[in-house]
Design an enzyme around this catalytic site. Sequence first.
Site, mmCIF file in Angstrom:
data_model
loop_
_atom_site.group_PDB
_atom_site.id
_atom_site.type_symbol
_atom_site.label_atom_id
_atom_site.label_comp_id
_atom_site.label_asym_id
_atom_site.label_seq_id
_atom_site.Cartn_x
_atom_site.Cartn_y
_atom_site.Cartn_z
ATOM 1 N N LYS A 267 -8.597 11.505 -9.761
ATOM 2 C CA LYS A 267 -7.709 11.106 -10.848
ATOM 3 C C LYS A 267 -7.889 12.044 -12.044
ATOM 4 O O LYS A 267 -8.960 12.627 -12.204
ATOM 5 C CB LYS A 267 -8.056 9.683 -11.307
ATOM 6 C CG LYS A 267 -7.681 8.602 -10.339
ATOM 7 C CD LYS A 267 -8.038 7.227 -10.898
ATOM 8 C CE LYS A 267 -7.672 6.116 -9.930
ATOM 9 N NZ LYS A 267 -6.240 5.972 -9.673
ATOM 10 N N ARG A 341 -5.788 -0.032 -0.317
ATOM 11 C CA ARG A 341 -5.109 -0.517 0.893
ATOM 12 C C ARG A 341 -5.978 -0.305 2.136
ATOM 13 O O ARG A 341 -5.841 -1.037 3.104
ATOM 14 C CB ARG A 341 -3.731 0.153 1.008
ATOM 15 C CG ARG A 341 -3.776 1.636 1.137
ATOM 16 C CD ARG A 341 -2.418 2.279 0.885
ATOM 17 N NE ARG A 341 -2.073 2.357 -0.533
ATOM 18 C CZ ARG A 341 -0.955 2.879 -1.017
ATOM 19 N NH1 ARG A 341 -0.056 3.362 -0.196
ATOM 20 N NH2 ARG A 341 -0.719 2.925 -2.303
HETATM 21 N N1 BES Z 1 -6.665 1.523 -8.525
HETATM 22 C C1 BES Z 1 -5.484 2.299 -8.442
HETATM 23 C C2 BES Z 1 -4.248 1.592 -8.987
HETATM 24 C C3 BES Z 1 -4.221 1.266 -10.451
HETATM 25 C C4 BES Z 1 -3.491 2.026 -11.327
HETATM 26 C C5 BES Z 1 -4.853 0.131 -10.934
HETATM 27 C C6 BES Z 1 -3.420 1.693 -12.663
HETATM 28 C C7 BES Z 1 -4.809 -0.202 -12.266
HETATM 29 C C8 BES Z 1 -4.081 0.564 -13.134
HETATM 30 C C9 BES Z 1 -5.185 2.668 -6.984
HETATM 31 O O1 BES Z 1 -6.268 2.785 -6.144
HETATM 32 C C10 BES Z 1 -4.514 3.977 -7.008
HETATM 33 O O2 BES Z 1 -5.131 4.935 -7.374
HETATM 34 N N2 BES Z 1 -3.269 3.982 -6.641
HETATM 35 C C11 BES Z 1 -2.490 5.179 -6.608
HETATM 36 C C12 BES Z 1 -1.774 5.181 -5.285
HETATM 37 C C13 BES Z 1 -1.130 6.473 -4.976
HETATM 38 C C14 BES Z 1 -2.152 7.526 -4.675
HETATM 39 C C15 BES Z 1 -0.261 6.242 -3.776
HETATM 40 C C16 BES Z 1 -1.499 5.116 -7.761
HETATM 41 O O3 BES Z 1 -0.973 4.048 -8.041
HETATM 42 O O4 BES Z 1 -1.289 6.140 -8.393
HETATM 43 ZN ZN ZN Z 2 -7.096 4.750 -6.126
#
Ligand code: BES
Ligand code: ZN
Length: 487
Positions: A267, A341
């Site tokens: 991230k 997931r």
């Molecule tokens: N934990 C995150 C999602 C999230 C985003 C939670 C903002 C709380 C606040 C999740 O694991 C994630 O990183 N999701 C990605 C998915 C993508 C790579 C398909 C996302 O939402 O960007």
């Molecule tokens: Zn994630």
Amino acid sequence: MRLSTLASLDDLLGTIDMLCIPASKEMLDVLHTEVLSLLIPAETLPPVSELLANKKNNTLLFYGQYKGTRIKVLIACECEKLKESNIYSICKKLAIRAKNENSIRTGLMVHHLSSTDIVQSAFAGWTAGQYDLGLYKNGEDENGRKSTSSVHSFIPHGFTQFAENGITIGLVQHEVMTLVNVPASHKSPAALGRWAENSASDYNYKVNVINKEQLLKLGMHALLAVNRGSEYEAHCVVTHYQHPEATRKIVLIGKGVIFDTGGVSIKTSKNMHYMKSDMAGAAAALGTVEACARLGLKVNVMAIAPLTDNSIDNTSIKPGDVISSYLGKSIEVIDTDAEGRLILADALAYAVKEYKPDVMIDMATLTGSIVASLGPQAAGLFTNNDSLAAELSAAGNISGERVWRMPMYDEYQDDMQSDIADIKNLSEKPYAGATTAAKFLEYFTSDHPAWAHLDIAGMAFQANGFGKSYCATAYGVRLLVKWISQN
Ligand code: BES
Ligand code: ZN
Ligand code: ZN
């Protein structure tokens, strides 16, 4: 927090230095004549019209006196009518404001509230608002005292049990908030396991903490794949509270990513610190079971929390890797940041096979996409079961912890097809990210007829008054307790 109940309004006013009143526009007249006139001399008592006009942030603060003692009066008046859906947040705000006003003996006025459910939610919000976010602050606050203060209320006859239930719910929320607010430096899968063991022994329900070795034997390969780069071993916590008169078996599943760096698909650092909240689904599921046990609800409810962090290391899974899963399906990991997931895939398949639930609900901070769709106003609800959708929507509207149903069309499943494995963990299309995530989860439920997924990414961690920044809300506990009590 100890609830001290006093016999009359007179006793209450004689005990406290601040009175908090949840009010609505329709009751201002009565409030004016029956309460404010007792505290504020007629010459300085503003007329109702001024009460309505002169408020800041929907709250009004007065200085009054009762039998020679100064008393602050804080009125929240932000709605036409007080309802179960708004009283929680009103009372939570009052409690936070009272703390900020350095009140020592605060009273909540509830005897004007019209139903037992409203009283229960009022006390849940009032209790939740007493939460202290300064978990790691040393010593006393700048006013030279600990932020603990006593809280009092005059509860009308017949309402005491509901007030106490509300306090219990608020106290469970304190625990859930702390689990989420604790940073990654101070939490681990094993620590959450210990929390569950302590809770289960305190409130008399069952717990099983599955360690890494046992996870391997069970074949939880997707959970273990996410755990590969982590300094802490993955665990899966299973808790179970069963009332003897309960009929159907409810299984709650919560995403328990202790910290989500994204893994190799790392991230960006802006707001990455929020990712300590990526186990909020697990905390809400575990908290709901504790709440059911403490309230003695007639229910058979389990929580399953797959726990790991998503770390970056030379041993971490890499984009393009193919991993196995509890269900035996192979998964192509396009993006290691879509880790929630993966761990839920194993937990859902395990729940179906091992526990054969009548109803299965998962909660997960799963996608940024749901935050973009719904913001901080509702969780995304994904299910093929219309009656479960209606029940959860109703529980959301009543409790104020809202859900909004999102589509689950089969066409979205095509976006999750992998060329080299049974399924891939990322749709490479630039849209519908929360739905394609839900379709991925659905694949591992073996088409369970009563499964719902709640994407709580926008709800679990918000600006909610306890501090300047975002912090935990304990979203999910009140929603599910309401749903369980009503169905
Ligand atoms: N934990 C995150 C999602 C999230 C985003 C939670 C903002 C709380 C606040 C999740 O694991 C994630 O990183 N999701 C990605 C998915 C993508 C790579 C398909 C996302 O939402 O960007
Ligand atoms: Zn994630
Ligand atoms: Zn995540």
